[in-house]
Design an enzyme around this catalytic site. Structure first.
Site, mmCIF file in Angstrom:
data_model
loop_
_atom_site.group_PDB
_atom_site.id
_atom_site.type_symbol
_atom_site.label_atom_id
_atom_site.label_comp_id
_atom_site.label_asym_id
_atom_site.label_seq_id
_atom_site.Cartn_x
_atom_site.Cartn_y
_atom_site.Cartn_z
ATOM 1 N N GLY A 1 0.524 -0.080 -5.023
ATOM 2 C CA GLY A 1 -0.754 -0.775 -4.972
ATOM 3 C C GLY A 1 -1.631 -0.398 -6.142
ATOM 4 N N TYR B 1 13.606 -3.658 -3.889
ATOM 5 C CA TYR B 1 12.599 -3.848 -4.928
ATOM 6 C C TYR B 1 11.435 -2.861 -4.907
ATOM 7 C CZ TYR B 1 8.552 -5.825 -7.240
ATOM 8 O OH TYR B 1 7.445 -5.982 -8.012
ATOM 9 N N ASN C 1 -0.613 1.505 5.805
ATOM 10 C CA ASN C 1 0.331 0.692 5.040
ATOM 11 C C ASN C 1 1.071 -0.220 6.010
ATOM 12 O OD1 ASN C 1 3.538 1.443 3.436
ATOM 13 N ND2 ASN C 1 2.284 -0.386 3.296
ATOM 14 N N GLY C 2 1.052 -1.523 5.706
ATOM 15 C CA GLY C 2 1.714 -2.502 6.581
ATOM 16 C C GLY C 2 0.726 -3.578 6.977
ATOM 17 N N CYS D 1 0.823 -1.209 0.000
ATOM 18 C CA CYS D 1 0.000 0.000 0.000
ATOM 19 C C CYS D 1 0.852 1.251 0.000
ATOM 20 C CB CYS D 1 -0.857 0.061 1.255
ATOM 21 S SG CYS D 1 -1.942 -1.340 1.432
HETATM 22 P P1 AMP Z 1 8.930 -15.038 -9.522
HETATM 23 O O1 AMP Z 1 8.691 -14.947 -10.990
HETATM 24 O O2 AMP Z 1 7.756 -15.591 -8.786
HETATM 25 O O3 AMP Z 1 10.203 -15.743 -9.181
HETATM 26 O O4 AMP Z 1 9.062 -13.553 -8.983
HETATM 27 C C1 AMP Z 1 10.243 -12.831 -9.226
HETATM 28 C C2 AMP Z 1 9.943 -11.555 -9.926
HETATM 29 O O5 AMP Z 1 8.924 -10.850 -9.228
HETATM 30 C C3 AMP Z 1 11.166 -10.675 -9.964
HETATM 31 O O6 AMP Z 1 11.279 -10.108 -11.252
HETATM 32 C C4 AMP Z 1 10.902 -9.609 -8.909
HETATM 33 O O7 AMP Z 1 11.335 -8.345 -9.330
HETATM 34 C C5 AMP Z 1 9.417 -9.619 -8.723
HETATM 35 N N1 AMP Z 1 9.044 -9.593 -7.315
HETATM 36 C C6 AMP Z 1 9.739 -9.965 -6.241
HETATM 37 N N2 AMP Z 1 9.027 -9.806 -5.109
HETATM 38 C C7 AMP Z 1 7.847 -9.332 -5.476
HETATM 39 C C8 AMP Z 1 6.670 -8.940 -4.779
HETATM 40 N N3 AMP Z 1 6.578 -9.050 -3.474
HETATM 41 N N4 AMP Z 1 5.671 -8.458 -5.516
HETATM 42 C C9 AMP Z 1 5.766 -8.374 -6.847
HETATM 43 N N5 AMP Z 1 6.815 -8.734 -7.559
HETATM 44 C C10 AMP Z 1 7.848 -9.196 -6.895
#
Ligand code: AMP
Length: 495
Positions: free
Chosen positions: A52, A267, A126-127, A26
């Site tokens: 979000g 990220y 948020n949280g 969020c």
């Molecule tokens: P995956 O494809 O499931 O291994 O997710 C990895 C990809 O999702 C990477 O490109 C990350 O940048 C991105 N990512 C990592 N953590 C999250 C998150 N919590 N929410 C959305 N995207 C994520």
């Protein structure tokens, strides 16, 4: 041609990547004392959209009355000039949400508004609260009727029931009953209140615009509206802004250590934002450099997995002295549904989002950089795809340690069993994703690099060390109570 649901892994990939960062949690925003409060809040939320994309809402206050508009969708779809014109007043708060607890429903969209005997209040949070389920059960046992499935609603109920006199004291009383992560803004008939939990999991920054006070999850929101950044709200700090004057309190007991989410730097946050101790872009570039030192590679080019890996890849390339090439192009308009051809296309799921440039890759050894492997959906077929497009070798480098444990403090992560790195060695992951080699930043490397931030952080998703303990049955609602029928549990308590 028919529009049919994609297969499970493809569907996951599309959901995960339906827009810039769809699994984020969020973003919150607040302004006090500005003639264009609703419009400015709209712009602030626009800048926080990456935090979000499921719903957005703004609440304003004027003459003891509150006005609210909330809807599912992106900020630009939810608000029009007409809608904003129906939100009068010089004070406002706003919220963008991606569901991390509770269902994806309009009634869960924030800000939450309530009439209390102390006047109307609106809250944007948020949280994640780790004891929301237990508190909710207790309140329901005493007759409270909840109208949403979101963990944040417990704060509203606790506040409404508090015996303290002023609304800020009642909020403090309510917040001292909850555990976990909260960066929140609250609007009363005459005040804007901003609070960060004592561990300081999520960011919150204070700024000024034309004499008005502004609070936002990230500095990029202040940049967009032309506000100056005053400072970050401290962990455990309560800031009350009333009649243009700011008052600050630190009412909560100080925990043994802070716990700012390190994944915000890696990220979540926008690279143009400044988080406590560092600009996000600068941090990610250093992480890329650290990765290159920890896991050097013989390669002809460094290729980022756009957009998440772009800044770390730049640092990696600079440190390694290897050219940086965006040899995989990303489609930014991937939606949640699409019309699939009747005959299956090889690696369709990967290619719909990322397409390699054959001419660049031919005969080359590639160092492919991304910030994390969660379920492995993205990288699963990427090495094959690159090889099929001419790459001679594919070396994957991840600018974070292996993601081995779920987050209980507001970042959407799958269950432990779904995390590719949980219970697997790096060699096993390397084999699973079909890479020639794989290297992650170590937990020690990450911690060392983060020393200059000059605050404690939470890296539970990498270390499995949770700063606020979670016990089964004491955690957020998604475990049991409020799950839509048929949906599997998205989280699990650490063993
Ligand atoms: P995956 O494809 O499931 O291994 O997710 C990895 C990809 O999702 C990477 O490109 C990350 O940048 C991105 N990512 C990592 N953590 C999250 C998150 N919590 N929410 C959305 N995207 C994520």
């Amino acid at each position: 041609m028919s529009c049919r649901p994609p297969d499970a892994s493809l569907s996951r990939l599309l959901q995960d990547h339906a827009s810039e960062r769809p699994r984020d949690e969020c973003g919150v925003f607040g302004i006090h004392g500005h003639a264009e409060a609703a419009n400015i809040t709209y712009l602030g939320l626009y800048a926080l959209q990456h935090r979000g994309q499921e719903s957005a809402g703004i609440c304003t206050s004027q003459g003891g009355e509150q006005f609210v508009h909330r809807a599912m969708g992106l900020v630009s779809d939810v608000f029009s000039e007409k809608v904003l014109a129906r939100l009068p007043g010089r004070h406002a708060i706003g919220h963008v949400r991606y569901s991390t607890t509770g269902e994806s429903l309009l009634r869960n969209a924030q800000p939450f508004c309530a009439n209390t005997d102390g006047g109307p209040v609106a809250i944007a949070h948020n949280g994640n609260l780790v004891n929301a389920g237990a508190v909710r059960r207790e309140l329901e046992g005493r007759g409270a009727i909840f109208s949403t499935t979101a963990d944040s609603e417990v704060i509203v109920h606790l506040l409404a029931r508090s015996r303290e006199t002023s609304l800020e004291e009642r909020l403090i009383d309510a917040l001292s009953r909850v555990k976990g992560a909260f960066s929140l803004v609250m609007l009363t008939h005459d005040a804007l209140i901003a609070v960060r939990d004592p561990h300081g999991f999520r960011p919150l920054v204070l700024g000024r615009l034309d004499g008005a006070w502004v609070v936002a999850s990230e500095t990029c929101a202040l940049d967009l509206i032309g506000a100056t950044v005053e400072r970050h709200v401290d962990p455990g700090e309560v800031v009350v802004i009333r009649r243009g004057r700011l008052r600050t309190m630190r009412p909560f007991p100080k925990p043994a250590r802070g716990a700012f989410c390190i994944f915000e730097y890696i990220y979540f946050a926008r690279p143009d934002s400044n988080l406590p101790g560092s600009n996000v872009y600068a941090y990610r570039k250093e992480l890329g450099r650290a990765l290159a030192r920890e896991h050097p590679v013989q390669a002809d080019m460094v290729v980022p997995l756009l957009d998440s890996g772009s800044v770390a890849a730049l640092g990696f390339a600079e440190e390694a002295g290897i050219p940086y090439e965006t040899a995989i192009i990303r489609n930014h308009f991937v939606g949640r549904t699409f019309i699939e051809p009747a005959q299956s296309i090889r690696n369709f799921g990967v290619k719909i989002k990322h397409n390699p440039i054959r001419e660049l890759l031919k005969g080359k050894r590639v160092a492919l950089v991304d910030d994390s492997i969660v379920r492995g959906t993205t990288l699963n077929k990427m090495s094959t795809l690159l090889r099929n497009n001419g790459a001679r070798e594919v070396h994957v480098r991840i600018s974070a340690p292996p993601t081995i444990a779920p987050c209980f403090y507001g970042i959407d992560m799958p269950t432990r069993s779904e995390l590719m790195a949980a219970g697997r060695s790096v060699d096993e992951i390397c084999e699973a994703i079909g890479a020639d080699s794989l290297g992650y930043v170590s937990v020690e490397g990450l911690r060392k690099l983060s020393e200059h931030l000059k605050h404690d952080h939470c890296d539970a998703c990498f270390s499995d060390e949770y700063p606020v303990p979670i016990q089964r049955g004491d955690d957020a609602p998604q475990l049991s109570l409020f799950k839509p029928v048929g949906e599997s549990s998205r989280d699990e308590a650490p063993e």
